[in-house]
Structure formats: structure tokens, C-alpha cells
Motif scaffolding. Structure first.
Motif, short mmCIF file in Angstrom:
data_model
loop_
_atom_site.label_atom_id
_atom_site.label_comp_id
_atom_site.label_asym_id
_atom_site.label_seq_id
_atom_site.Cartn_x
_atom_site.Cartn_y
_atom_site.Cartn_z
N ILE A 28 -16.57 -15.10 -25.19
CA ILE A 28 -17.22 -16.12 -25.64
C ILE A 28 -17.73 -16.09 -27.06
O ILE A 28 -18.09 -14.94 -27.45
CB ILE A 28 -18.50 -16.59 -24.83
CG1 ILE A 28 -17.83 -16.75 -23.30
CG2 ILE A 28 -19.17 -17.78 -25.22
CD1 ILE A 28 -19.22 -16.62 -22.32
N TYR A 29 -17.44 -17.34 -27.80
CA TYR A 29 -17.46 -17.20 -29.42
C TYR A 29 -18.44 -18.20 -29.70
O TYR A 29 -18.85 -19.25 -28.89
CB TYR A 29 -16.16 -17.30 -29.95
CG TYR A 29 -15.37 -16.09 -29.77
CD1 TYR A 29 -15.49 -14.88 -30.48
CD2 TYR A 29 -14.57 -16.30 -28.75
CE1 TYR A 29 -14.67 -13.92 -30.32
CE2 TYR A 29 -13.54 -15.03 -28.30
CZ TYR A 29 -13.60 -14.11 -29.00
OH TYR A 29 -12.86 -12.94 -28.79
N ARG B 26 -11.32 -21.58 -13.85
CA ARG B 26 -12.27 -20.60 -13.25
C ARG B 26 -13.50 -21.48 -13.13
O ARG B 26 -14.61 -20.75 -12.76
CB ARG B 26 -12.29 -19.34 -14.05
CG ARG B 26 -11.13 -18.42 -13.78
CD ARG B 26 -11.22 -16.96 -14.66
NE ARG B 26 -10.13 -16.18 -14.34
CZ ARG B 26 -9.93 -15.32 -13.12
NH1 ARG B 26 -10.86 -15.44 -12.13
NH2 ARG B 26 -8.86 -14.77 -13.16
N GLY B 27 -13.53 -22.61 -13.23
CA GLY B 27 -15.01 -23.44 -13.09
C GLY B 27 -15.51 -23.49 -14.20
O GLY B 27 -16.84 -24.31 -13.99
N ASP C 65 -24.49 -19.98 -17.35
CA ASP C 65 -23.82 -20.66 -16.11
C ASP C 65 -22.43 -20.46 -16.18
O ASP C 65 -21.48 -20.46 -15.11
CB ASP C 65 -24.16 -22.15 -16.18
CG ASP C 65 -25.61 -22.60 -15.80
OD1 ASP C 65 -26.09 -21.60 -15.11
OD2 ASP C 65 -26.16 -23.63 -15.96
N LEU C 66 -21.66 -20.29 -17.27
CA LEU C 66 -20.37 -20.10 -17.51
C LEU C 66 -19.98 -18.94 -16.93
O LEU C 66 -19.00 -18.88 -16.15
CB LEU C 66 -19.84 -20.22 -19.02
CG LEU C 66 -18.41 -19.97 -19.30
CD1 LEU C 66 -17.38 -20.83 -18.49
CD2 LEU C 66 -18.26 -20.28 -20.93
N GLU D 17 -18.07 -16.07 -9.99
CA GLU D 17 -17.78 -16.72 -8.75
C GLU D 17 -16.25 -16.79 -8.62
O GLU D 17 -15.69 -16.90 -7.38
CB GLU D 17 -18.50 -17.96 -8.65
CG GLU D 17 -19.90 -17.74 -8.48
CD GLU D 17 -20.69 -18.96 -8.60
OE1 GLU D 17 -20.05 -20.01 -8.65
OE2 GLU D 17 -21.95 -19.05 -8.68
N SER D 18 -15.34 -16.96 -9.63
CA SER D 18 -14.02 -17.23 -9.45
C SER D 18 -13.25 -16.03 -9.06
O SER D 18 -11.98 -16.04 -8.72
CB SER D 18 -13.41 -17.82 -10.70
OG SER D 18 -13.26 -16.96 -11.62
#
Length: 269
Positions: A192-193, A250-251, A260-261, A267-268
Motif C-alpha cells: 500500500i502506497y 480480494r475484496g 478495512d482494506l 479474509e480472502s
């Protein structure tokens, strides 16, 4: 003295001892760490990227820091040139923010980078005095089963031991010089960036498709939600502005908080 041709680089991390006394145009974000790094190597004048300016003006915070050390510096508008691409900054870049010492030399917002560099070189500036030590942070946030979640102020702090884990960085989401290999040095599970304002040619999110090609879920958070250069701000404050196809499968969704991400990615599994 800065009477030689300017250095044009994709990142301040490409500066070295030979940079002392030179004027540099580096396509890193204009945050404090980038400014400190360049001053540590004794540049005489510096042009960085404004990275969308963003939350608390973190994208140009280094210009104020350099002003306090009497080093002329300016930032290029993200609407004019690609972050992570020094040659593009030199070719198309237009200044958006100028600090006091640079203003005194005649640099102004709207000036092309080439003209600004010429003024800095003509001023025959002294090398910056070396500042004290400053570290970029790396911090384990949590462990979920076999996966670690790691906050890093810079993508450059990723190590091969991070392969298979989630890295939450303060770095911009742009490739260096457009090279896919620069996206991340290890095959992490997710990265994540900061989107650095996204900017011209979508440069602030150009890591995402390169990471998708390696099967890595990746996203950027808005520069207005989190401070660029601050991995913990990406984690605590970030809201997703763009995702690659792996993260979407992956949602992940635009508008998710970083937390949340990451929950969706876990979860995926």
C-alpha cells in the motif's frame, strides 16, 4: 560550488558522495526525509516533486526544512511532470512551490524546471551543511497467522524477509523511471502506497499494474488522507484511492480505510 551540470535523478536515494556541491533535480516527493537525505549528501540546491502537496502539506514539507538551513529548494507540480521520473521533471516540470532562499534567487511558481535549474547553477551556491542523523521508521503493526503487517516510511525499507507479508508504506505509488522492477524489491503479499495526488499520466499509481503482473495486491491511499513519507499515517489515516485487479479480486474497494482494506485482504486467504 554548484557550477557543474545539474544532477537529474529518479530518487534522492540515487544521490551519493559525488553529489556534494551540485544542484539536483530528484523526482522524490518533497517531504522532510527526502530533503534531509539530499542535505546529508551536500547538495547546493534541490528540486523535488510536490506529490500532490496533500495532508498537512507533507508533500512539500522538506522545502520548509531546507529553508531553515538556507538551502534553496522548489517543488514541481504533480500536474506537470511524473513523480519518480527525473527526466520528465526536467523536460516538462513547472514549479508549484518555492522556498525563501529559492525565491531570493528569482525562482517563482510557474517557472519551468530547466529555467529554475539554470538560475540555481548560475548562483554558484555552497554545499549544504550536513544535518544530524534522521531515520525512516519501520514498525511491525500486527501479525495475523503467518502474515505480518509492517508499516514503513519508505518502499526502500522493504527487505527480502518481507516476502509474503503486507507492507504499508509512506512512499509514493509511482515507478522509478517507469521501470516495473522498481515497484518493490520483494514478492510481498500486498503493498500500500500514497497516491501523491495521482498527477499527470496517472504517475502516482503506476506501481499498481506492475505489482498486479507479479500477483501482488496493491493500492494507494489519497495524499489528502495520509501524510506522504509516513507509513503509520498510511495505516492510521489512509483511505483508498486506487487498487489493482489483484486487490479488487480480494475484496478491496475505493473508499476503504487502510485497515478495512487489509482486513479484506486477510479474509480472502
Amino acid at each position: 560550488m554548484s557550477d557543474a551540470a545539474p544532477l537529474v535523478l529518479d530518487s534522492v536515494t540515487q544521490l551519493d558522495a559525488s553529489s556534494r556541491g551540485l544542484v539536483a533535480c530528484c523526482a522524490s516527493h518533497g517531504g522532510v526525509y527526502a530533503a534531509w537525505y539530499a542535505a546529508r549528501l551536500g547538495v547546493a540546491g534541490l528540486i523535488l516533486h510536490d506529490a500532490g502537496i496533500g495532508r498537512e502539506r507533507a508533500g512539500v514539507g522538506g522545502l520548509d526544512w531546507l529553508e531553515g538551513r538556507f538551502v534553496p529548494a522548489a517543488a514541481v507540480s504533480h500536474h506537470s511532470a511524473r513523480i519518480g521520473d527525473g527526466a520528465d521533471m526536467q523536460a516538462r516540470g513547472v514549479l508549484s512551490i518555492v522556498n525563501g532562499p529559492a525565491t531570493a534567487l528569482g525562482l517563482v511558481p510557474g517557472m519551468p524546471v530547466r529555467a529554475a535549474m539554470a538560475r540555481l547553477i548560475a548562483a554558484r551556491l555552497p554545499a549544504a551543511e550536513a544535518p544530524g542523523a534522521k531515520d525512516e521508521a519501520r514498525q511491525d503493526i500486527a501479525t495475523d497467522g503467518p502474515l505480518r503487517i509492517i508499516a514503513l516510511d519508505s518502499n526502500g525499507l522493504v527487505t527480502h524477509e518481507d516476502a509474503g507479508h503486507i507492507v504499508v508504506t509512506g512512499s509514493h505509488g509511482g515507478l522509478l523511471g517507469g521501470k516495473p522492477a522498481s515497484a518493490v524489491k520483494a514478492d510481498v503479499f500486498a503493498a500500500i502506497y500514497n497516491d501523491a495526488g495521482i498527477g499527470i499520466d496517472g504517475a502516482g499509481t503506476s506501481r499498481l499494474p506492475a505489482l498486479a503482473a507479479r500477483g501482488i495486491a496493491a493500492a494507494t491511499v489519497s495524499c489528502f488522507s495520509a501524510r506522504i513519507g509516513d507509513g503509520m499515517s498510511t495505516w492510521e489515516d489512509g483511505y483508498v484511492s486506487a487498487l489493482n485487479e489483484v486487490a479488487i479480486r480480494r475484496g478491496g474497494r475505493i473508499g476503504h480505510s487502510t485497515r478495512d482494506l487489509v482486513a479484506c485482504l486477510l479474509e480472502s486467504l
